[in-house]
Design an enzyme around this catalytic site. Structure first.
Site, short mmCIF file in Angstrom:
data_model
loop_
_atom_site.label_atom_id
_atom_site.label_comp_id
_atom_site.label_asym_id
_atom_site.label_seq_id
_atom_site.Cartn_x
_atom_site.Cartn_y
_atom_site.Cartn_z
N CYS A 12 -7.13 7.89 -22.53
CA CYS A 12 -8.20 7.76 -21.55
C CYS A 12 -9.09 6.56 -21.91
CB CYS A 12 -9.02 9.05 -21.52
SG CYS A 12 -10.43 8.99 -20.39
N CYS A 28 -13.07 14.43 -20.83
CA CYS A 28 -14.28 13.84 -20.24
C CYS A 28 -14.36 13.95 -18.72
CB CYS A 28 -14.43 12.39 -20.68
SG CYS A 28 -13.23 11.25 -19.94
N CYS A 76 1.14 10.10 -11.39
CA CYS A 76 0.90 8.75 -10.89
C CYS A 76 -0.54 8.38 -11.29
CB CYS A 76 1.08 8.77 -9.38
SG CYS A 76 1.06 7.17 -8.61
#
Length: 131
Positions: A48, A100, A120
């Protein structure tokens, strides 16, 4: 699982680029075939961009032809959170970072075996760490 990452919107805006903020915090989508990772083939881990949590391993990445990085599974089921998304007159399943709550993309039931899933994901929501 680590503790959830909590920040104010002002903190997110200060830490993320305008494109990253629009995608991760406001559920925007980058245009297809434009992100850094749609045609990326290095060995490593995609995490992330907002909090660094490990999300997808390069061994689960494949070319879906969609123009976005696609994976047939996350590194761990607990790494991502799935939410119903009824925006834009469609019924989809949104994929968020479980740590998060950043928007990553969507998951569709048209992927390859063994899962049959296509996660995706927006390139701008990812950070790559080579192995």
């Amino acid at each position: 699982m680590t503790a959830p990452v909590r920040k104010t919107e002002a903190e997110w805006q200060a830490e993320l680029s305008p494109e990253q903020y629009a995608i991760c915090r406001c559920s925007a989508t980058e245009p297809p075939f434009t992100g850094a990772f749609w045609d990326h083939h290095a060995d490593g881990v995609y995490g992330c961009v907002a909090c660094g949590a490990a999300l997808f391993d390069s061994t689960a990445k494949y070319d879906s032809g969609s123009g976005w990085p696609s994976y047939w599974q996350p590194m761990a089921r607990e790494a991502v959170a799935l939410k119903e998304d009824g925006s834009h007159g469609m019924r989809r399943t949104e994929v968020c970072c479980a740590a998060c709550d950043s928007h990553l993309g969507h998951v569709f039931p048209d992927g390859p075996k063994p899962t049959g899933l296509r996660y995706c994901i927006n390139s701008a929501a990812l950070r790559f760490r080579p192995r």
